[in-house]
Design a protein around this motif. Structure first.
Motif, short mmCIF file in Angstrom:
data_model
loop_
_atom_site.label_atom_id
_atom_site.label_comp_id
_atom_site.label_asym_id
_atom_site.label_seq_id
_atom_site.Cartn_x
_atom_site.Cartn_y
_atom_site.Cartn_z
N LEU A 1 0.82 -1.22 0.00
CA LEU A 1 0.00 0.00 0.00
C LEU A 1 0.85 1.27 0.00
O LEU A 1 0.40 2.32 -0.46
CB LEU A 1 -0.93 0.01 1.21
N ILE A 2 2.07 1.15 0.50
CA ILE A 2 2.89 2.37 0.60
C ILE A 2 4.21 2.30 -0.16
O ILE A 2 4.83 3.33 -0.41
CB ILE A 2 3.19 2.70 2.08
N GLU A 3 4.64 1.09 -0.53
CA GLU A 3 5.91 0.94 -1.25
C GLU A 3 5.70 0.14 -2.52
O GLU A 3 5.38 -1.04 -2.48
CB GLU A 3 6.95 0.25 -0.36
N ARG A 4 5.90 0.80 -3.67
CA ARG A 4 5.66 0.12 -4.95
C ARG A 4 6.88 0.15 -5.86
O ARG A 4 6.77 -0.09 -7.05
CB ARG A 4 4.45 0.76 -5.65
N SER A 5 8.03 0.44 -5.30
CA SER A 5 9.25 0.42 -6.11
C SER A 5 9.98 -0.89 -5.87
O SER A 5 10.08 -1.36 -4.73
CB SER A 5 10.17 1.60 -5.75
N SER B 1 20.02 -8.76 -9.33
CA SER B 1 20.04 -10.08 -8.69
C SER B 1 18.68 -10.41 -8.09
O SER B 1 18.18 -11.53 -8.23
CB SER B 1 21.11 -10.11 -7.61
N PHE B 2 18.08 -9.44 -7.42
CA PHE B 2 16.76 -9.63 -6.81
C PHE B 2 15.71 -9.98 -7.87
O PHE B 2 14.95 -10.94 -7.71
CB PHE B 2 16.36 -8.36 -6.06
N SER B 3 15.68 -9.21 -8.95
CA SER B 3 14.69 -9.42 -10.00
C SER B 3 14.82 -10.81 -10.63
O SER B 3 13.83 -11.49 -10.88
CB SER B 3 14.81 -8.34 -11.08
N LYS B 4 16.07 -11.23 -10.85
CA LYS B 4 16.30 -12.55 -11.45
C LYS B 4 15.87 -13.67 -10.51
O LYS B 4 15.28 -14.67 -10.94
CB LYS B 4 17.77 -12.70 -11.82
N LYS B 5 16.15 -13.52 -9.21
CA LYS B 5 15.77 -14.55 -8.24
C LYS B 5 14.25 -14.69 -8.15
O LYS B 5 13.72 -15.80 -8.10
CB LYS B 5 16.34 -14.21 -6.85
N ILE B 6 13.53 -13.56 -8.12
CA ILE B 6 12.08 -13.60 -8.01
C ILE B 6 11.47 -14.22 -9.27
O ILE B 6 10.57 -15.06 -9.20
CB ILE B 6 11.50 -12.18 -7.78
N PRO C 1 9.29 -8.87 -10.09
CA PRO C 1 8.80 -8.16 -8.90
C PRO C 1 7.82 -7.05 -9.26
O PRO C 1 6.81 -6.85 -8.56
CB PRO C 1 10.08 -7.58 -8.29
N SER C 2 8.08 -6.31 -10.34
CA SER C 2 7.18 -5.22 -10.72
C SER C 2 5.80 -5.75 -11.08
O SER C 2 4.78 -5.12 -10.77
CB SER C 2 7.77 -4.42 -11.89
N GLN C 3 5.75 -6.94 -11.71
CA GLN C 3 4.46 -7.54 -12.06
C GLN C 3 3.71 -7.95 -10.80
O GLN C 3 2.49 -7.76 -10.68
CB GLN C 3 4.65 -8.75 -12.97
N ILE D 1 3.98 -6.56 -7.82
CA ILE D 1 3.52 -5.34 -7.16
C ILE D 1 2.24 -4.83 -7.83
O ILE D 1 1.25 -4.50 -7.15
CB ILE D 1 4.62 -4.26 -7.19
N GLN D 2 2.26 -4.80 -9.14
CA GLN D 2 1.08 -4.35 -9.89
C GLN D 2 -0.11 -5.27 -9.65
O GLN D 2 -1.23 -4.81 -9.39
CB GLN D 2 1.41 -4.33 -11.38
N ASP D 3 0.13 -6.59 -9.72
CA ASP D 3 -0.96 -7.55 -9.51
C ASP D 3 -1.55 -7.44 -8.11
O ASP D 3 -2.76 -7.61 -7.93
CB ASP D 3 -0.45 -8.98 -9.73
N ARG D 4 -0.70 -7.16 -7.12
CA ARG D 4 -1.20 -7.08 -5.74
C ARG D 4 -2.08 -5.86 -5.55
O ARG D 4 -3.11 -5.91 -4.86
CB ARG D 4 -0.02 -7.05 -4.75
N VAL D 5 -1.69 -4.74 -6.15
CA VAL D 5 -2.50 -3.53 -6.06
C VAL D 5 -3.85 -3.74 -6.76
O VAL D 5 -4.90 -3.37 -6.24
CB VAL D 5 -1.76 -2.32 -6.68
N VAL D 6 -3.81 -4.34 -7.95
CA VAL D 6 -5.04 -4.59 -8.70
C VAL D 6 -5.95 -5.55 -7.95
O VAL D 6 -7.17 -5.34 -7.88
CB VAL D 6 -4.71 -5.14 -10.11
N LEU D 7 -5.38 -6.60 -7.36
CA LEU D 7 -6.18 -7.55 -6.59
C LEU D 7 -6.87 -6.86 -5.43
O LEU D 7 -8.06 -7.09 -5.17
CB LEU D 7 -5.30 -8.69 -6.08
#
Length: 272
Positions: free
Chosen positions: A177-181, A195-200, A208-210, A212-218
């Motif tokens: 709700l407060i952090e979307r970066s 490294s983080f993006s590849k692991k996720i 990760p960006s997908q 975050i977007q999916d969680r906000v939309v849900l």
């Protein structure tokens, strides 16, 4: 019709398909498809579960018939019946789990027979038919929830510690709700951005960006369906600058405006 069974040719899914109904799609053979623009390959004897206005694309189009059951939230509210059938957050409305469950050939055949029974019952004018139809639907959901739950338990038994993916899920639930970066979550997990993006992506199948977007939309869909909050109040609750920015964001990701979504999906009987 608030519940329906359809026998469709693959070509019916040639375009990006969305519906205001909950959907259960039976796939007897291995198939390739995408849900909300994420690609999946499901094994033989699988059932795909879609919530209202999820994007669905079926690949390898051919002449094979596909069985699809759809029902409206006004007919059967998965939130209201969560004590009897814990499918909300298990089969539906979970951005972290795959949108399908694979069952045994015997169970697949049993569910096919229930589909047939629903078709027969729909033609009956009896005043008890709606109750029978709900019982059939609840049985399908209960059987699939049981299988999915067991599969998840078996998966977690072998996890001795939290993976990066699981840690990210916990962080996202706490801060979306407060952090979307993406940078914020990478920093919290003491990882470089790349490294983080590849692991996720490797562990969970999406960037990760997908997520975050999916969680906000849900969350937006939940608030539109499960509350009487105004669009302006929902926008504020989700941390958007104003309702117009929120409406543009929602329409870009869902395909329709928040007000249209609420009108077509309806407000749940459990709304407060």
């Amino acid at each position: 019709m608030l519940i329906d069974i359809q026998y469709l040719n693959s070509s019916a899914f040639e375009d990006d398909f969305q519906s205001p109904f909950y959907q259960i799609i039976m796939l007897k053979e291995q198939r390739n498809f995408a849900v909300d623009f994420t690609n999946y390959i499901c094994p033989h004897y699988s059932l795909v579960f879609l919530s209202p206005y999820q994007h669905f694309d079926l690949y390898d189009l051919d002449s094979r018939l596909i069985k699809k059951l759809e029902f409206h939230g006004d007919f059967y509210c998965i939130e209201y019946h969560k004590k009897e059938v814990a499918c909300n957050g298990l089969l539906f409305n979970n951005i972290y789990l795959s949108p399908f469950v694979t069952v045994t050939p015997a169970l697949f055949e049993e569910i096919e027979s229930i589909f047939c029974k629903i078709c027969i019952e729909k033609a009956d004018d009896s005043p008890f038919s709606e109750s029978v139809l709900k019982s059939y639907l609840q049985l399908i959901l209960a059987l699939c929830s049981k299988v999915k739950s067991r599969q998840l338990i078996n998966t977690h038994v072998y996890q001795d510690e939290l993976t990066v993916g699981l840690k990210f899920q916990k962080l996202l639930e706490a801060f979306f709700l407060i952090e979307r970066s993406v940078q914020f979550y990478a920093h919290e997990l003491a990882l470089g951005l790349d490294s983080f993006s590849k692991k996720i992506k490797r562990e969970l199948g999406k960037s990760p960006s997908q997520f975050i977007q999916d969680r906000v939309v849900l969350e937006a869909k939940k608030l539109l369906h499960l509350t009487y909050l105004s669009i302006k109040e929902i926008a504020a609750k989700l941390g958007f600058e104003d309702e117009f920015y929120f409406s543009r964001y929602f329409k870009k990701n869902v395909g329709i405006s928040p007000s249209s979504f609420r009108e077509r999906v309806g407000i749940s009987i459990v709304a407060k």
